[in-house]
Design a protein around this motif. Structure first.
Motif, PDB file in Angstrom:
ATOM      1  N   ASN A 749       0.844  -1.196   0.000  1.00 47.67           N
ATOM      2  CA  ASN A 749       0.000   0.000   0.000  1.00 47.67           C
ATOM      3  C   ASN A 749       0.882   1.249   0.000  1.00 47.67           C
ATOM      4  O   ASN A 749       1.915   1.289   0.686  1.00 47.67           O
ATOM      5  CB  ASN A 749      -0.916   0.006   1.227  1.00 47.67           C
ATOM      6  CG  ASN A 749      -1.876  -1.162   1.201  1.00 47.67           C
ATOM      7  OD1 ASN A 749      -2.794  -1.187   0.395  1.00 47.67           O
ATOM      8  ND2 ASN A 749      -1.650  -2.146   2.068  1.00 47.67           N
ATOM      9  N   ASN A 769      -3.785   4.285  -2.208  1.00 52.44           N
ATOM     10  CA  ASN A 769      -4.246   3.327  -3.221  1.00 52.44           C
ATOM     11  C   ASN A 769      -5.034   2.195  -2.563  1.00 52.44           C
ATOM     12  O   ASN A 769      -4.923   1.033  -2.922  1.00 52.44           O
ATOM     13  CB  ASN A 769      -3.064   2.774  -4.028  1.00 52.44           C
ATOM     14  CG  ASN A 769      -2.108   1.966  -3.161  1.00 52.44           C
ATOM     15  OD1 ASN A 769      -2.123   2.109  -1.937  1.00 52.44           O
ATOM     16  ND2 ASN A 769      -1.302   1.101  -3.768  1.00 52.44           N
ATOM     17  N   VAL A 821      -9.707   1.535  -6.236  1.00 56.00           N
ATOM     18  CA  VAL A 821      -8.504   2.210  -6.763  1.00 56.00           C
ATOM     19  C   VAL A 821      -7.810   3.040  -5.674  1.00 56.00           C
ATOM     20  O   VAL A 821      -6.594   3.061  -5.559  1.00 56.00           O
ATOM     21  CB  VAL A 821      -8.851   3.102  -7.970  1.00 56.00           C
ATOM     22  CG1 VAL A 821      -7.617   3.851  -8.459  1.00 56.00           C
ATOM     23  CG2 VAL A 821      -9.434   2.258  -9.094  1.00 56.00           C
ATOM     24  N   GLY A 822      -8.601   3.757  -4.859  1.00 56.98           N
ATOM     25  CA  GLY A 822      -8.013   4.568  -3.807  1.00 56.98           C
ATOM     26  C   GLY A 822      -8.745   5.891  -3.617  1.00 56.98           C
ATOM     27  O   GLY A 822      -9.739   6.181  -4.309  1.00 56.98           O
TER      28      GLY A 822
END
Length: 831
Positions: A749, A769, A821-822
């Motif tokens: 991450n 993310n 996706v984030g």
């Protein structure tokens, strides 16, 4: 600045209230003096009962400005002196001494300013403050007419090392020096340079003030057209800024300009415009100056009114304690009485003027009065007394570098020596006068000297020499007269141009007025036509209705008499019933009003209780967090020790679960503490190193980064800005924790934290993310106890607290996110 002060004020801190009111007073002095006075009073009332010395000092300075603005110079002096004493005892830097110097100049005590500055400069080490003091000294010497003193002050300023500090004010002082020495071209050059600087920086008020000074220089040179344009532009700038005092100064200068042009009516008109503003603003010094200028205007028309205006100026000068103005009034009065041939009264007036100037150590002013007194003695035939007076004033002109005045004194003294038949002394002084006048290029003085020389040689019996000087006098007089005629023609041309401009303005005003009147007439005509049409239509309809009703009445009259009687009876009954109901409604309304009043009281009481409960709850959160911290720390410490001491794997597993649970509780405790901090009444704002804060918060959560396999990147473009350290730490902690807890499992991450400046804001961005946020949940993200999904290890408080903390700093928070996706959270805070 004022906005953040307002926040502190609303939270109830006495010191912040004092600062808040002082800030507002200082903000409004140049735009709304009435508001500024109200705020300075509020600050002073609070500061008197507090131990906040800096706030008391500022409030005293503002009260001084308030009294100064209201023309109460004695009270202003008292406030300034108290502020100065606090500054000295508490070692607080302030401007009270500078304000006091300005007050003394306003009172006409220029000599006292020079003495005070001379004492202060010796012990002052700070270059900027020393220049401020020297500038006050320089402008005081300008008032005193001490040319050499002004020059020495400029030299002292140049010796102080302070790069470009007060450069505009120094230019103004240089311009005043050149004006005093008669070098008007140099004075104009300095003033125009000053105007260019103010124009480039957008400083309209100082630009207007310099334009007024420039107009004064131009009018001395007979450049009346350009002087008028400068004053018109200055008045426009002052009007746009809402600075009425400045407009009053423009009108005062216009009065003087038109007086020089011989347009007495326009001169009086503008003096009265200035008078109106000065009266409204209570500018007493300027009122007195305007009164004595008006007195001069009325001298040839109405001597009684002239005396009355001089008397008003004298009363105001006594009221504000300005001896300098009072001395000028007596000098004007002496001139008036001399023209009326009332020589005894004129002598008294000039002696009084000289005495007042002497008390002020105003040598130039005293010399003017004594010189005028000598002229009266000449008129009375007391030439020896006249000579004594002229000989007293002559050294003053020499000491102060007044070359023109010295030349006038020299040929005046020579003329009196001729009357007393002391020809050797007469020749000595007349030669000095000619030499000085030739250096100055003062042809009018040379002409007078040639005539006096002719008289001298005539008395000596050298008729041929006397005749030669008289011829030279006559020839030069014609030349000077011709030049004077040209100047007069230029003046007349300027007057004609000004009249043309005034006429054009009047014509344009008349045209606008005619257009407005035409529009009003058209509008009234249309309204009248509509009204008449309405009346005709209404009349026709009314006639039709009346005819119809008449027809119906005649038709049914015979059948409806009984019905009408019955209806009348029913109407009477209904009327009584309605009256009774109306009385009941009135009583009900009174009862409702009474209930409303009680309800408002109850609402206020319960609102107060609720606010107190909120404060108690914040206090509880803070203490609860503190009390929980100790056992949690013990748990975490024991778990850490167990890793090294206990070998049993099942026991270690249990300790690990205890550590996880304690960690969760620790984060919850941190949340409770954050809630209490956000709710604090008072926050401490200071300059912070945001890079250091972010690094510290990252280090604090390092164990989470390892646990969740997180890599952190930073891109920090901002290093320092002013904010609350506690609130900023809360924001960074919660945003980092949120990004960590909602990261993806079993993957690497990435979290990036960045700062940058945009306009007057700082942008703090945290990008991850991780899991992302479902668009359907966007509106709930900042709600209390909201969790993004069932697997979340968060407690639903982090983003809620973050939003409250950001709002406490008057900022905003927003985010963008894509599921899977984030997310990207952006915090915007004011610098």
């Amino acid at each position: 600045m004022l906005f953040s002060r307002a926040v502190l004020y609303s939270q109830g801190s006495i010191n912040s209230k004092i600062d808040y009111y002082n800030d507002l007073a200082e903000e409004y002095w140049h735009s709304n003096t009435k508001l500024a006075i109200q705020y300075s009073d509020s600050a002073y009332q609070l500061a008197q009962g507090s131990k906040y010395k800096e706030g008391l000092l500022r409030s005293l300075a503002n009260k001084g400005i308030s009294a100064y603005t209201n023309g109460d110079y004695m009270a202003a002096e008292d406030y300034y002196k108290r502020a100065i004493e606090i500054g000295k005892s508490e070692k607080i830097e302030n401007d009270a001494f500078q304000f006091y110097l300005n007050l003394l100049l306003k009172k006409g005590e220029a000599s006292k300013v020079v003495r005070l500055v001379d004492s202060a400069v010796v012990v002052e080490n700070k270059a900027e403050v020393k220049i401020d003091y020297l500038l006050s000294r320089g402008f005081a010497l300008v008032d005193l007419g001490d040319v050499n003193g002004v020059l020495n002050t400029l030299v002292s300023i140049s010796n102080v090392q302070a790069a470009d500090y007060r450069s505009n004010s120094i230019l103004l002082l240089k311009a005043e020096y050149e004006r005093l020495t008669g070098n008007y071209a140099n004075a104009k050059e300095y003033l125009e340079a000053n105007i260019s600087t103010h124009k480039a920086s957008g400083d309209s008020l100082n630009m207007a003030a310099t334009l007024v000074k420039l107009a004064k220089v131009k009018s001395v040179n007979g450049n009346y057209d350009n002087a008028l344009l400068d004053l018109t532009e200055a008045e426009r700038l002052y009007k746009a800024s809402g600075y009425d005092y400045g407009r009053g100064l423009c009108y005062y200068q216009l009065g003087g300009l038109y007086s020089e042009l011989g347009q007495i009516d326009l001169s009086v008109e503008y003096y009265f415009k200035a008078l109106e503003i000065f009266q409204d603003q209570n500018n007493k010094k300027e009122l007195a100056e305007t009164y004595y200028e008006l007195a001069w205007m009325y001298f040839n028309q109405d001597e009684a009114k002239s005396r009355s205006l001089l008397r008003r100026a004298e009363i105001i000068s006594d009221d504000i304690g300005n001896k300098s103005i009072k001395a000028v009034v007596y000098n004007y009065l002496g001139t008036l009485l001399t023209r009326q041939l009332k020589y005894d009264s004129a002598i008294y007036a000039y002696q009084k003027s000289a005495q007042l100037k002497r008390e002020l150590n105003h040598k130039r002013g005293e010399a003017v009065a004594i010189f005028n007194l000598g002229y009266v003695y000449e008129k009375l035939g007391e030439d020896k007394k006249a000579l004594e007076n002229y000989l007293l004033t002559y050294p003053v002109d020499l000491d102060m570098g007044n070359q023109y005045g010295a030349a006038v004194s020299e040929y005046t003294i020579a003329n009196v020596y001729i009357k007393l038949e002391q020809y050797k002394q007469a020749r000595e002084y007349i030669e000095k006068a000619i030499e000085r006048a030739e250096k100055l290029g003062a042809k009018s003085i040379i002409v007078e000297c040639l005539l006096i020389k002719s008289k001298l040689y005539e008395k000596l019996g050298q008729v041929n020499v006397a005749l030669d000087y008289y011829k030279r006098y006559s020839a030069m007089k014609d030349s000077v007269f011709s030049t004077e005629k040209e100047v007069r023609l230029a003046e007349l041309e300027a007057r004609y141009t000004l009249k043309q401009k005034d006429q054009e303005i009047r014509v344009l005003n008349l045209e606008n007025l005619n257009r407005q009147q035409d529009l009003e007439i058209q509008s009234k005509t249309i309204k009248n036509q509509r009204f008449l049409l309405g009346l005709v239509t209404l009349g026709i309809v009314s006639i039709c209705i009346v005819l119809f009703i008449t027809f119906r009445l005649l038709k049914i009259r015979s059948r409806t008499n009984k019905q009408l009687q019955e209806l009348n009876r029913e109407i009477s009954e209904k009327s009584e019933e309605i009256t009774a109901q109306s009385e009941e409604l009135r009583e009900a309304n009174e009862e409702i009003l009474s209930l409303n009043e009680g309800l408002e009281t109850e609402v206020e009481r319960r609102t107060k209780q609720l606010n107190e409960a909120h404060k108690d709850l914040d206090t509880f959160f803070y203490h609860a967090a503190h009390d929980f911290r100790r056992p949690l720390t013990t748990f975490l410490g024991l778990a850490e020790i167990a890793r090294t001491v206990v070998k049993d794997e099942s026991a270690l597993e249990l300790f690990e679960k205890v550590e996880d649970t304690a960690g969760s509780l620790n984060r919850m405790v941190n949340k409770l503490k954050a809630v209490s901090i956000v709710g604090f009444d008072k926050l401490e704002f200071k300059k912070l190193d945001i890079t250091k804060i972010i690094d510290t918060r990252i280090d604090k959560q390092e164990y989470l980064f390892k646990e969740y396999n997180v890599q952190i990147d930073t891109e920090l473009q901002i290093s320092e800005f002013k904010s609350s350290k506690d609130i900023l730490e809360i924001i960074v902690d919660n945003l980092l924790e949120n990004a960590i807890l909602f990261s993806k499992k079993e993957s690497i991450n990435h979290i990036k934290i960045s700062t940058r400046q945009k306009d007057k804001n700082i942008m703090l961005t945290v990008t991850d993310n991780g899991q992302g946020i479902d668009p359907a949940l966007r509106d709930k993200v900042f709600e209390l106890y909201f969790r993004g999904n069932e697997t979340s290890q968060g407690n639903g408080l982090g983003l809620y607290i973050t939003k409250k903390a950001v709002e406490r700093l008057k900022g905003s928070i927003d985010f963008t996110s894509e599921l899977g996706v984030g997310s990207r959270f952006v915090v915007t805070l004011p610098l």
